[in-house]
Design an enzyme around this catalytic site. Structure first.
Site, PDB file in Angstrom:
ATOM      1  N   LYS A 215       7.021  -0.872 -10.134  1.00 33.90           N
ATOM      2  CA  LYS A 215       5.635  -0.543  -9.739  1.00 33.90           C
ATOM      3  C   LYS A 215       5.001  -1.677  -8.958  1.00 33.90           C
ATOM      4  CE  LYS A 215       1.567   1.247  -9.365  1.00 33.90           C
ATOM      5  NZ  LYS A 215       1.284   2.314  -8.392  1.00 33.90           N
ATOM      6  N   CYS A 279      -5.249  -1.776  -6.758  1.00 37.03           N
ATOM      7  CA  CYS A 279      -3.806  -1.949  -6.896  1.00 37.03           C
ATOM      8  C   CYS A 279      -3.269  -3.138  -6.095  1.00 37.03           C
ATOM      9  CB  CYS A 279      -3.114  -0.663  -6.468  1.00 37.03           C
ATOM     10  SG  CYS A 279      -3.932   0.771  -7.151  1.00 37.03           S
TER      11      CYS A 279
HETATM   12  N1  SAJ Z   1      -4.478  -1.073   4.287  1.00 38.82           N
HETATM   13  C1  SAJ Z   1      -4.346  -1.817   5.474  1.00 38.82           C
HETATM   14  N2  SAJ Z   1      -3.317  -1.490   6.316  1.00 38.82           N
HETATM   15  C2  SAJ Z   1      -2.424  -0.480   6.031  1.00 38.82           C
HETATM   16  C3  SAJ Z   1      -2.581   0.257   4.815  1.00 38.82           C
HETATM   17  C4  SAJ Z   1      -3.624  -0.059   3.963  1.00 38.82           C
HETATM   18  O1  SAJ Z   1      -5.121  -2.730   5.761  1.00 38.82           O
HETATM   19  O2  SAJ Z   1      -1.527  -0.232   6.852  1.00 38.82           O
HETATM   20  C5  SAJ Z   1      -5.570  -1.432   3.360  1.00 38.82           C
HETATM   21  C6  SAJ Z   1      -6.533  -0.267   3.106  1.00 38.82           C
HETATM   22  O3  SAJ Z   1      -7.579  -0.274   4.047  1.00 38.82           O
HETATM   23  C7  SAJ Z   1      -7.054  -0.577   1.694  1.00 38.82           C
HETATM   24  C8  SAJ Z   1      -5.853  -1.250   1.038  1.00 38.82           C
HETATM   25  O4  SAJ Z   1      -4.990  -1.688   2.097  1.00 38.82           O
HETATM   26  O5  SAJ Z   1      -8.136  -1.485   1.743  1.00 38.82           O
HETATM   27  C9  SAJ Z   1      -5.063  -0.340   0.097  1.00 38.82           C
HETATM   28  O6  SAJ Z   1      -4.821   0.842   0.757  1.00 38.82           O
HETATM   29  P1  SAJ Z   1      -3.693   1.893   0.244  1.00 38.82           P
HETATM   30  O7  SAJ Z   1      -3.557   2.890   1.307  1.00 38.82           O
HETATM   31  O8  SAJ Z   1      -2.495   1.177  -0.187  1.00 38.82           O
HETATM   32  O9  SAJ Z   1      -4.417   2.590  -0.998  1.00 38.82           O
HETATM   33  P2  SAJ Z   1      -4.236   2.433  -2.591  1.00 38.82           P
HETATM   34  O10 SAJ Z   1      -4.341   1.018  -2.965  1.00 38.82           O
HETATM   35  O11 SAJ Z   1      -5.154   3.402  -3.215  1.00 38.82           O
HETATM   36  O12 SAJ Z   1      -2.773   3.015  -2.861  1.00 38.82           O
HETATM   37  C10 SAJ Z   1      -1.679   2.214  -3.182  1.00 38.82           C
HETATM   38  C11 SAJ Z   1      -0.451   3.073  -2.856  1.00 38.82           C
HETATM   39  N3  SAJ Z   1       0.725   2.263  -2.975  1.00 38.82           N
HETATM   40  C12 SAJ Z   1       1.716   2.394  -2.060  1.00 38.82           C
HETATM   41  O13 SAJ Z   1       1.655   3.154  -1.130  1.00 38.82           O
HETATM   42  C13 SAJ Z   1       2.909   1.528  -2.308  1.00 38.82           C
HETATM   43  C14 SAJ Z   1      -0.379   4.249  -3.826  1.00 38.82           C
HETATM   44  O14 SAJ Z   1       0.842   4.938  -3.644  1.00 38.82           O
HETATM   45  C15 SAJ Z   1      -0.432   3.743  -5.280  1.00 38.82           C
HETATM   46  O15 SAJ Z   1      -0.406   4.821  -6.183  1.00 38.82           O
HETATM   47  C16 SAJ Z   1      -1.716   2.981  -5.449  1.00 38.82           C
HETATM   48  O16 SAJ Z   1      -1.709   1.866  -4.575  1.00 38.82           O
HETATM   49  C17 SAJ Z   1      -1.783   2.525  -6.920  1.00 38.82           C
HETATM   50  O17 SAJ Z   1      -2.528   3.171  -7.680  1.00 38.82           O
HETATM   51  O18 SAJ Z   1      -1.027   1.648  -7.287  1.00 38.82           O
END
Ligand code: SAJ
Length: 455
Positions: A215, A279
Protein backbone atom coordinates in the site's frame (compact mmCIF):
# COMPACT_ATOMS: atom_id res chain seq x y z
CA UNK A 1 -30.07 -14.02 10.16
CA UNK A 2 -28.33 -11.50 7.85
CA UNK A 3 -24.51 -11.46 7.84
CA UNK A 4 -23.68 -8.40 9.98
CA UNK A 5 -20.71 -6.26 8.91
CA UNK A 6 -19.60 -3.35 11.12
CA UNK A 7 -17.57 -0.53 9.52
CA UNK A 8 -15.79 1.80 11.95
CA UNK A 9 -15.11 5.30 10.57
CA UNK A 10 -17.65 7.02 8.30
CA UNK A 11 -15.19 8.70 5.94
CA UNK A 12 -14.34 8.53 2.22
CA UNK A 13 -13.52 4.81 2.54
CA UNK A 14 -15.88 3.69 5.34
CA UNK A 15 -19.12 5.14 3.95
CA UNK A 16 -18.98 3.46 0.50
CA UNK A 17 -17.73 0.20 2.09
CA UNK A 18 -20.67 0.05 4.54
CA UNK A 19 -23.19 0.99 1.84
CA UNK A 20 -21.88 -1.65 -0.58
CA UNK A 21 -22.11 -4.44 1.99
CA UNK A 22 -25.57 -3.22 3.05
CA UNK A 23 -26.70 -3.49 -0.58
CA UNK A 24 -25.87 -7.22 -0.74
CA UNK A 25 -28.71 -9.74 -0.32
CA UNK A 26 -28.40 -11.45 3.07
CA UNK A 27 -26.12 -8.75 4.50
CA UNK A 28 -26.62 -5.78 6.80
CA UNK A 29 -24.10 -3.12 7.74
CA UNK A 30 -23.70 -0.94 10.80
CA UNK A 31 -21.50 2.14 10.44
CA UNK A 32 -19.84 3.40 13.60
CA UNK A 33 -18.91 7.08 13.86
CA UNK A 34 -17.84 9.02 16.97
CA UNK A 35 -20.19 11.96 17.63
CA UNK A 36 -17.20 14.30 17.23
CA UNK A 37 -17.51 18.05 16.40
CA UNK A 38 -15.76 17.40 13.09
CA UNK A 39 -17.73 14.33 11.89
CA UNK A 40 -20.64 13.61 14.29
CA UNK A 41 -23.13 15.34 11.94
CA UNK A 42 -22.66 12.54 9.41
CA UNK A 43 -24.50 10.03 11.69
CA UNK A 44 -27.93 11.68 11.46
CA UNK A 45 -27.48 12.65 7.80
CA UNK A 46 -26.64 9.06 6.82
CA UNK A 47 -29.57 7.69 8.86
CA UNK A 48 -31.81 10.03 6.84
CA UNK A 49 -30.42 8.26 3.74
CA UNK A 50 -28.39 11.33 2.73
CA UNK A 51 -24.78 11.38 1.43
CA UNK A 52 -22.38 13.50 3.55
CA UNK A 53 -19.61 13.43 0.91
CA UNK A 54 -19.63 16.54 -1.32
CA UNK A 55 -18.51 16.87 -4.94
CA UNK A 56 -19.37 14.43 -7.73
CA UNK A 57 -19.50 10.85 -6.40
CA UNK A 58 -21.25 8.76 -9.07
CA UNK A 59 -23.80 6.30 -7.59
CA UNK A 60 -23.07 6.97 -3.91
CA UNK A 61 -26.11 9.11 -3.03
CA UNK A 62 -28.53 6.66 -4.70
CA UNK A 63 -26.85 3.70 -2.97
CA UNK A 64 -27.04 5.31 0.49
CA UNK A 65 -30.69 6.28 -0.01
CA UNK A 66 -31.54 2.74 -1.17
CA UNK A 67 -29.89 0.80 1.68
CA UNK A 68 -31.13 3.14 4.41
CA UNK A 69 -34.66 2.82 2.99
CA UNK A 70 -34.21 -1.00 2.91
CA UNK A 71 -33.13 -0.80 6.55
CA UNK A 72 -29.87 -2.67 5.87
CA UNK A 73 -27.61 0.27 6.75
CA UNK A 74 -27.70 2.05 10.11
CA UNK A 75 -25.08 4.36 11.60
CA UNK A 76 -24.46 4.54 15.35
CA UNK A 77 -21.90 6.06 17.73
CA UNK A 78 -21.79 2.98 19.97
CA UNK A 79 -19.00 0.49 19.14
CA UNK A 80 -20.57 -2.22 21.31
CA UNK A 81 -22.58 -3.03 18.19
CA UNK A 82 -19.59 -5.25 17.32
CA UNK A 83 -20.79 -7.86 19.86
CA UNK A 84 -22.78 -9.80 17.26
CA UNK A 85 -20.87 -8.81 14.13
CA UNK A 86 -19.40 -11.42 11.81
CA UNK A 87 -16.75 -8.95 10.60
CA UNK A 88 -15.45 -5.51 11.61
CA UNK A 89 -13.77 -3.23 9.04
CA UNK A 90 -11.57 -0.48 10.50
CA UNK A 91 -11.52 2.69 8.33
CA UNK A 92 -10.32 5.36 10.73
CA UNK A 93 -7.88 8.14 9.85
CA UNK A 94 -4.18 7.35 10.39
CA UNK A 95 -2.54 10.74 9.88
CA UNK A 96 1.10 11.50 10.59
CA UNK A 97 1.93 14.09 13.27
CA UNK A 98 4.37 17.00 13.07
CA UNK A 99 7.32 14.61 13.50
CA UNK A 100 6.04 12.63 10.51
CA UNK A 101 5.29 9.71 12.81
CA UNK A 102 1.93 7.92 12.55
CA UNK A 103 -0.75 9.08 14.98
CA UNK A 104 -2.57 5.86 15.91
CA UNK A 105 -4.79 7.30 18.65
CA UNK A 106 -8.04 6.47 16.80
CA UNK A 107 -6.74 3.11 15.57
CA UNK A 108 -5.64 2.00 19.05
CA UNK A 109 -8.84 3.19 20.73
CA UNK A 110 -10.93 1.32 18.14
CA UNK A 111 -8.86 -1.87 18.49
CA UNK A 112 -9.26 -1.84 22.30
CA UNK A 113 -13.02 -1.31 22.01
CA UNK A 114 -13.56 -3.83 19.21
CA UNK A 115 -11.55 -6.39 21.20
CA UNK A 116 -13.69 -5.71 24.30
CA UNK A 117 -16.98 -6.35 22.45
CA UNK A 118 -16.27 -8.80 19.62
CA UNK A 119 -17.44 -12.39 19.86
CA UNK A 120 -15.26 -15.42 19.08
CA UNK A 121 -14.64 -16.17 15.37
CA UNK A 122 -15.01 -12.48 14.43
CA UNK A 123 -12.98 -11.32 11.42
CA UNK A 124 -11.29 -7.92 11.91
CA UNK A 125 -9.96 -6.15 8.82
CA UNK A 126 -7.78 -3.03 8.90
CA UNK A 127 -8.52 -0.99 5.74
CA UNK A 128 -6.81 2.22 6.92
CA UNK A 129 -3.29 2.77 5.57
CA UNK A 130 -0.72 1.93 8.27
CA UNK A 131 3.05 1.72 8.54
CA UNK A 132 4.45 -1.71 7.63
CA UNK A 133 4.47 -3.97 10.71
CA UNK A 134 1.46 -2.29 12.38
CA UNK A 135 -1.10 -5.11 11.97
CA UNK A 136 1.15 -7.81 13.49
CA UNK A 137 2.90 -5.65 16.10
CA UNK A 138 0.28 -3.10 17.23
CA UNK A 139 -3.25 -4.12 16.13
CA UNK A 140 -3.01 -7.87 16.90
CA UNK A 141 -1.60 -7.50 20.47
CA UNK A 142 -4.22 -4.81 21.28
CA UNK A 143 -7.10 -7.00 20.05
CA UNK A 144 -5.74 -10.08 21.84
CA UNK A 145 -5.26 -8.13 25.11
CA UNK A 146 -8.72 -6.55 25.20
CA UNK A 147 -10.53 -9.70 23.93
CA UNK A 148 -8.50 -12.26 25.88
CA UNK A 149 -8.59 -14.27 22.63
CA UNK A 150 -5.90 -15.43 20.18
CA UNK A 151 -5.65 -14.16 16.60
CA UNK A 152 -5.73 -16.94 14.02
CA UNK A 153 -7.45 -19.25 16.55
CA UNK A 154 -10.33 -17.47 18.38
CA UNK A 155 -10.67 -14.56 15.93
CA UNK A 156 -9.23 -13.60 12.54
CA UNK A 157 -7.29 -10.53 11.44
CA UNK A 158 -6.30 -9.17 8.03
CA UNK A 159 -5.01 -6.00 6.38
CA UNK A 160 -6.80 -5.11 3.16
CA UNK A 161 -6.24 -1.56 2.09
CA UNK A 162 -8.64 0.65 0.12
CA UNK A 163 -7.76 2.10 -3.28
CA UNK A 164 -10.42 4.77 -3.25
CA UNK A 165 -10.13 8.08 -4.99
CA UNK A 166 -12.52 10.96 -4.50
CA UNK A 167 -14.77 11.26 -7.51
CA UNK A 168 -14.84 7.48 -8.04
CA UNK A 169 -15.22 5.91 -4.61
CA UNK A 170 -17.74 3.21 -5.60
CA UNK A 171 -16.06 2.37 -8.90
CA UNK A 172 -12.61 1.94 -7.32
CA UNK A 173 -14.04 -0.17 -4.52
CA UNK A 174 -15.87 -2.58 -6.85
CA UNK A 175 -13.77 -2.62 -10.04
CA UNK A 176 -10.16 -2.40 -8.76
CA UNK A 177 -8.22 -5.52 -7.68
CA UNK A 178 -7.59 -5.73 -3.91
CA UNK A 179 -4.70 -7.09 -1.90
CA UNK A 180 -5.81 -9.26 1.02
CA UNK A 181 -3.14 -9.85 3.68
CA UNK A 182 -4.05 -12.01 6.71
CA UNK A 183 -1.96 -12.55 9.85
CA UNK A 184 -2.40 -16.22 8.94
CA UNK A 185 -3.83 -18.28 6.08
CA UNK A 186 -7.28 -18.76 7.63
CA UNK A 187 -7.61 -14.99 8.14
CA UNK A 188 -6.61 -14.38 4.49
CA UNK A 189 -9.14 -17.01 3.34
CA UNK A 190 -12.01 -15.55 5.37
CA UNK A 191 -11.26 -11.96 4.31
CA UNK A 192 -11.05 -13.02 0.66
CA UNK A 193 -14.42 -14.74 0.93
CA UNK A 194 -15.98 -11.59 2.41
CA UNK A 195 -14.60 -9.21 -0.25
CA UNK A 196 -15.58 -11.62 -3.04
CA UNK A 197 -19.17 -10.45 -2.47
CA UNK A 198 -18.32 -6.78 -3.19
CA UNK A 199 -15.18 -6.72 -5.36
CA UNK A 200 -15.67 -7.79 -8.99
CA UNK A 201 -11.93 -7.64 -9.76
CA UNK A 202 -9.19 -10.06 -8.69
CA UNK A 203 -8.40 -10.51 -4.99
CA UNK A 204 -4.67 -11.08 -4.54
CA UNK A 205 -3.78 -13.05 -1.40
CA UNK A 206 -0.63 -12.41 0.61
CA UNK A 207 0.40 -11.83 4.22
CA UNK A 208 -0.38 -8.71 6.29
CA UNK A 209 3.16 -7.25 6.20
CA UNK A 210 3.51 -7.61 2.43
CA UNK A 211 0.10 -6.02 1.93
CA UNK A 212 1.05 -3.11 4.24
CA UNK A 213 4.30 -2.50 2.33
CA UNK A 214 2.43 -2.75 -0.98
CA UNK A 215 0.00 0.00 0.00
CA UNK A 216 2.56 2.58 1.02
CA UNK A 217 4.82 1.64 -1.91
CA UNK A 218 1.88 1.97 -4.32
CA UNK A 219 1.25 5.55 -3.17
CA UNK A 220 4.91 6.44 -2.80
CA UNK A 221 5.49 5.21 -6.35
CA UNK A 222 2.93 7.79 -7.51
CA UNK A 223 4.48 10.44 -5.24
CA UNK A 224 7.95 9.77 -6.73
CA UNK A 225 6.55 10.04 -10.26
CA UNK A 226 4.90 13.36 -9.39
CA UNK A 227 8.13 14.65 -7.82
CA UNK A 228 10.00 13.75 -11.00
CA UNK A 229 7.39 15.66 -13.03
CA UNK A 230 7.70 18.64 -10.65
CA UNK A 231 11.48 18.69 -11.01
CA UNK A 232 11.15 18.51 -14.80
CA UNK A 233 8.73 21.44 -14.52
CA UNK A 234 11.37 23.58 -12.81
CA UNK A 235 13.88 22.59 -15.50
CA UNK A 236 11.41 23.54 -18.25
CA UNK A 237 10.55 26.87 -16.63
CA UNK A 238 14.25 27.68 -16.55
CA UNK A 239 14.73 26.64 -20.20
CA UNK A 240 11.52 28.41 -21.28
CA UNK A 241 9.73 25.36 -22.60
CA UNK A 242 6.33 23.81 -21.76
CA UNK A 243 6.70 20.79 -19.43
CA UNK A 244 3.20 19.61 -20.35
CA UNK A 245 4.20 19.44 -24.02
CA UNK A 246 7.35 17.57 -23.00
CA UNK A 247 5.23 15.16 -20.91
CA UNK A 248 2.87 14.56 -23.83
CA UNK A 249 5.80 13.83 -26.15
CA UNK A 250 7.60 11.60 -23.59
CA UNK A 251 4.40 9.58 -23.15
CA UNK A 252 4.29 8.80 -26.87
CA UNK A 253 7.14 6.30 -26.42
CA UNK A 254 5.42 2.94 -27.00
CA UNK A 255 6.29 -0.30 -25.25
CA UNK A 256 5.77 -2.25 -28.46
CA UNK A 257 6.51 -0.19 -31.60
CA UNK A 258 3.98 -2.40 -33.43
CA UNK A 259 1.19 -1.04 -31.15
CA UNK A 260 2.29 2.55 -30.42
CA UNK A 261 -0.90 3.86 -28.78
CA UNK A 262 -2.03 0.75 -26.93
CA UNK A 263 0.73 0.40 -24.38
CA UNK A 264 2.90 3.45 -23.81
CA UNK A 265 6.00 2.54 -21.87
CA UNK A 266 6.07 5.95 -20.20
CA UNK A 267 3.47 7.45 -17.89
CA UNK A 268 5.04 10.74 -16.86
CA UNK A 269 2.77 12.37 -14.30
CA UNK A 270 1.62 16.00 -14.11
CA UNK A 271 3.62 18.74 -12.40
CA UNK A 272 1.59 21.12 -10.29
CA UNK A 273 1.05 23.36 -7.30
CA UNK A 274 1.65 20.53 -4.82
CA UNK A 275 0.58 17.14 -3.57
CA UNK A 276 -2.28 16.96 -1.08
CA UNK A 277 -4.78 14.47 0.24
CA UNK A 278 -4.82 11.98 3.08
CA UNK A 279 -2.51 9.55 1.33
CA UNK A 280 0.49 10.64 -0.75
CA UNK A 281 1.80 13.33 1.65
CA UNK A 282 2.07 10.75 4.48
CA UNK A 283 2.57 7.28 2.99
CA UNK A 284 6.29 7.81 2.29
CA UNK A 285 6.67 8.70 5.97
CA UNK A 286 4.64 5.63 7.04
CA UNK A 287 7.02 3.51 4.93
CA UNK A 288 10.02 5.11 6.63
CA UNK A 289 8.44 4.66 10.09
CA UNK A 290 7.88 0.97 9.40
CA UNK A 291 11.45 0.63 8.20
CA UNK A 292 12.88 2.50 11.23
CA UNK A 293 10.67 0.66 13.73
CA UNK A 294 10.41 -2.90 12.42
CA UNK A 295 13.19 -3.07 9.79
CA UNK A 296 16.24 -5.26 10.49
CA UNK A 297 18.78 -3.02 8.70
CA UNK A 298 18.50 0.73 9.11
CA UNK A 299 19.08 2.98 6.10
CA UNK A 300 17.80 6.35 4.85
CA UNK A 301 15.42 5.96 1.86
CA UNK A 302 16.83 8.89 -0.16
CA UNK A 303 14.51 8.81 -3.19
CA UNK A 304 11.37 8.56 -1.07
CA UNK A 305 12.43 11.30 1.31
CA UNK A 306 13.61 13.74 -1.39
CA UNK A 307 10.32 13.10 -3.14
CA UNK A 308 8.50 14.47 -0.11
CA UNK A 309 10.83 17.44 -0.07
CA UNK A 310 10.28 18.28 -3.76
CA UNK A 311 6.51 17.87 -3.67
CA UNK A 312 6.24 19.83 -0.41
CA UNK A 313 8.24 22.67 -2.01
CA UNK A 314 5.84 23.25 -4.91
CA UNK A 315 3.42 25.58 -3.06
CA UNK A 316 6.40 27.80 -2.19
CA UNK A 317 7.43 27.77 -5.85
CA UNK A 318 3.93 28.97 -6.77
CA UNK A 319 4.37 31.94 -4.44
CA UNK A 320 7.78 32.65 -6.02
CA UNK A 321 5.94 32.88 -9.35
CA UNK A 322 3.49 35.38 -7.82
CA UNK A 323 6.38 37.52 -6.55
CA UNK A 324 8.13 37.34 -9.92
CA UNK A 325 5.06 38.33 -11.92
CA UNK A 326 4.18 41.20 -9.57
CA UNK A 327 7.73 42.54 -9.92
CA UNK A 328 7.06 42.85 -13.65
CA UNK A 329 4.43 45.43 -12.66
CA UNK A 330 6.79 47.07 -10.20
CA UNK A 331 4.74 45.62 -7.35
CA UNK A 332 5.89 44.06 -4.09
CA UNK A 333 4.19 40.95 -2.70
CA UNK A 334 3.96 42.71 0.68
CA UNK A 335 0.42 44.09 0.99
CA UNK A 336 -0.72 42.47 -2.28
CA UNK A 337 -4.24 40.94 -2.35
CA UNK A 338 -3.86 37.46 -3.81
CA UNK A 339 -6.90 35.33 -4.68
CA UNK A 340 -6.29 31.57 -4.33
CA UNK A 341 -8.75 29.61 -6.47
CA UNK A 342 -9.44 26.21 -4.94
CA UNK A 343 -9.18 24.90 -1.38
CA UNK A 344 -9.77 21.18 -2.09
CA UNK A 345 -6.61 19.10 -2.67
CA UNK A 346 -8.09 17.64 -5.86
CA UNK A 347 -10.48 18.96 -8.50
CA UNK A 348 -14.28 18.54 -8.20
CA UNK A 349 -14.26 17.21 -4.62
CA UNK A 350 -14.69 18.75 -1.14
CA UNK A 351 -11.69 16.98 0.44
CA UNK A 352 -9.27 19.54 1.94
CA UNK A 353 -6.87 17.20 3.78
CA UNK A 354 -3.23 18.35 3.46
CA UNK A 355 -4.28 20.70 0.67
CA UNK A 356 -1.41 22.59 -1.02
CA UNK A 357 -3.72 25.65 -1.04
CA UNK A 358 -3.21 26.02 2.72
CA UNK A 359 0.59 26.04 2.29
CA UNK A 360 0.26 28.67 -0.46
CA UNK A 361 -1.99 30.70 1.88
CA UNK A 362 0.49 30.59 4.78
CA UNK A 363 3.48 31.29 2.49
CA UNK A 364 1.73 34.37 1.09
CA UNK A 365 0.93 35.53 4.63
CA UNK A 366 4.55 34.90 5.56
CA UNK A 367 5.66 37.24 2.76
CA UNK A 368 3.22 39.97 3.88
CA UNK A 369 0.56 39.43 1.22
CA UNK A 370 -3.23 39.32 1.85
CA UNK A 371 -4.41 35.93 0.55
CA UNK A 372 -8.13 35.23 -0.04
CA UNK A 373 -9.21 31.61 -0.47
CA UNK A 374 -12.13 30.68 -2.75
CA UNK A 375 -13.78 27.31 -3.40
CA UNK A 376 -17.13 26.45 -5.02
CA UNK A 377 -17.34 22.86 -3.65
CA UNK A 378 -15.76 22.72 -0.18
CA UNK A 379 -18.20 22.98 2.80
CA UNK A 380 -15.93 23.87 5.67
CA UNK A 381 -12.22 24.50 6.22
CA UNK A 382 -9.87 25.51 9.03
CA UNK A 383 -9.01 28.76 7.20
CA UNK A 384 -11.44 31.52 6.16
CA UNK A 385 -12.60 31.10 2.56
CA UNK A 386 -15.35 32.50 0.34
CA UNK A 387 -17.73 30.94 -2.16
CA UNK A 388 -18.18 34.36 -3.78
CA UNK A 389 -15.68 34.47 -6.66
CA UNK A 390 -16.08 38.21 -7.25
CA UNK A 391 -15.31 38.94 -3.60
CA UNK A 392 -12.06 36.98 -3.99
CA UNK A 393 -10.84 38.47 -7.26
CA UNK A 394 -12.08 42.09 -7.06
CA UNK A 395 -9.06 44.43 -7.17
CA UNK A 396 -6.75 41.51 -6.48
CA UNK A 397 -3.11 41.92 -7.46
CA UNK A 398 -2.82 38.30 -8.48
CA UNK A 399 -4.95 35.18 -8.97
CA UNK A 400 -3.47 31.75 -8.20
CA UNK A 401 -5.19 28.69 -9.67
CA UNK A 402 -4.46 25.93 -7.10
CA UNK A 403 -7.24 23.39 -7.68
CA UNK A 404 -8.54 22.54 -11.16
CA UNK A 405 -12.26 22.59 -10.30
CA UNK A 406 -14.46 22.49 -13.42
CA UNK A 407 -16.03 25.83 -12.40
CA UNK A 408 -12.66 27.54 -12.96
CA UNK A 409 -12.19 26.04 -16.41
CA UNK A 410 -15.11 28.17 -17.65
CA UNK A 411 -13.47 31.38 -16.44
CA UNK A 412 -13.60 34.24 -18.98
CA UNK A 413 -10.02 35.56 -18.79
CA UNK A 414 -11.00 38.94 -20.24
CA UNK A 415 -13.67 39.40 -17.56
CA UNK A 416 -11.17 38.23 -14.95
CA UNK A 417 -8.66 40.83 -16.20
CA UNK A 418 -11.25 43.59 -15.83
CA UNK A 419 -11.87 42.74 -12.14
CA UNK A 420 -8.22 42.66 -11.15
CA UNK A 421 -6.15 45.46 -9.65
CA UNK A 422 -2.96 44.03 -11.19
CA UNK A 423 -3.38 41.63 -14.16
CA UNK A 424 -1.42 38.66 -12.84
CA UNK A 425 -2.53 35.03 -13.30
CA UNK A 426 -0.51 32.16 -11.75
CA UNK A 427 -1.52 28.75 -13.10
CA UNK A 428 -0.69 25.93 -10.69
CA UNK A 429 -2.52 23.21 -12.65
CA UNK A 430 -2.03 23.90 -16.38
CA UNK A 431 -5.64 25.06 -16.52
CA UNK A 432 -5.20 27.91 -18.97
CA UNK A 433 -3.46 28.44 -22.28
CA UNK A 434 -0.57 30.88 -22.09
CA UNK A 435 -1.63 32.60 -25.32
CA UNK A 436 -5.23 33.04 -24.17
CA UNK A 437 -4.01 34.62 -20.94
CA UNK A 438 -1.62 36.96 -22.77
CA UNK A 439 -4.37 37.91 -25.26
CA UNK A 440 -6.63 38.77 -22.31
CA UNK A 441 -3.92 41.17 -21.11
CA UNK A 442 -2.75 38.99 -18.23
CA UNK A 443 0.80 38.48 -17.04
CA UNK A 444 0.86 34.67 -16.92
CA UNK A 445 3.11 32.30 -15.03
CA UNK A 446 2.49 28.56 -14.92
CA UNK A 447 4.13 25.70 -13.02
CA UNK A 448 6.16 23.96 -15.71
CA UNK A 449 5.44 26.64 -18.31
CA UNK A 450 8.14 29.05 -19.55
CA UNK A 451 7.45 32.78 -19.31
CA UNK A 452 5.20 35.03 -21.46
CA UNK A 453 4.40 38.73 -20.70
CA UNK A 454 1.63 41.14 -21.85
CA UNK A 455 2.01 41.69 -25.59
N1 SAJ B 1 -1.12 15.12 -8.33
C1 SAJ B 1 -0.15 15.81 -9.09
N2 SAJ B 1 0.22 15.26 -10.29
C2 SAJ B 1 -0.30 14.07 -10.75
C3 SAJ B 1 -1.27 13.39 -9.95
C4 SAJ B 1 -1.67 13.94 -8.75
O1 SAJ B 1 0.34 16.87 -8.71
O2 SAJ B 1 0.08 13.64 -11.85
C5 SAJ B 1 -1.51 15.69 -7.03
C6 SAJ B 1 -3.01 15.99 -6.95
O3 SAJ B 1 -3.28 17.30 -7.40
C7 SAJ B 1 -3.30 15.85 -5.45
C8 SAJ B 1 -2.31 14.77 -5.03
O4 SAJ B 1 -1.30 14.70 -6.05
O5 SAJ B 1 -3.00 17.05 -4.76
C9 SAJ B 1 -2.94 13.38 -4.86
O6 SAJ B 1 -3.70 13.12 -5.97
P1 SAJ B 1 -4.19 11.62 -6.33
O7 SAJ B 1 -4.76 11.69 -7.68
O8 SAJ B 1 -3.12 10.66 -6.08
O9 SAJ B 1 -5.40 11.40 -5.31
P2 SAJ B 1 -5.53 10.55 -3.95
O10 SAJ B 1 -4.44 10.91 -3.03
O11 SAJ B 1 -6.92 10.70 -3.49
O12 SAJ B 1 -5.42 9.03 -4.44
C10 SAJ B 1 -4.30 8.24 -4.22
C11 SAJ B 1 -4.40 7.11 -5.25
N3 SAJ B 1 -3.19 6.35 -5.23
C12 SAJ B 1 -2.64 5.92 -6.39
O13 SAJ B 1 -3.12 6.17 -7.47
C13 SAJ B 1 -1.40 5.10 -6.24
C14 SAJ B 1 -5.59 6.22 -4.92
O14 SAJ B 1 -5.58 5.08 -5.76
C15 SAJ B 1 -5.50 5.73 -3.46
O15 SAJ B 1 -6.61 4.94 -3.13
C16 SAJ B 1 -5.47 6.95 -2.58
O16 SAJ B 1 -4.32 7.71 -2.88
C17 SAJ B 1 -5.43 6.45 -1.12
O17 SAJ B 1 -6.50 6.50 -0.48
O18 SAJ B 1 -4.41 5.94 -0.71
Amino acid sequence: MPRKIVVVGMGYAGIPAAALFADLPGFMAIGVQRRSKRSGWKIDLLNQGKNPIGGDEPGLSELIARVVKKGTLKVVDDISTCEDAEAVLIDVQTPTDVDKKPNYDSLKEVCENVGKHMKPQTLVIVESTVAPGTTDNIVKPLLEKSSHMKAGKDFYLAFCYERVMVGRLIKNMVDLPRIVGGVDEESTKRATELYSHVVKAKLHQTDALTAEVTKVVENTYRDVNIAFANEVALVCESLGVDAFKVRELVNTLPNDPAMPASNPIRNMHYPGAGVGGHCLPKDGWLLKYGLDTFGKSKFFPKVIMSTREINDSMPKHVVDLVEDALAEHGKKIKGAKVAILGVAFLENCDDTRNTPSATIYYELKERGAKPVLHDPVVRDFDLPFTKNLDEAILNADAVVLSTKHKEYMQLDLGALRSRLGTPVLIDGRNAFAMDAAAKAGLTYRGVGKGRRSIQ
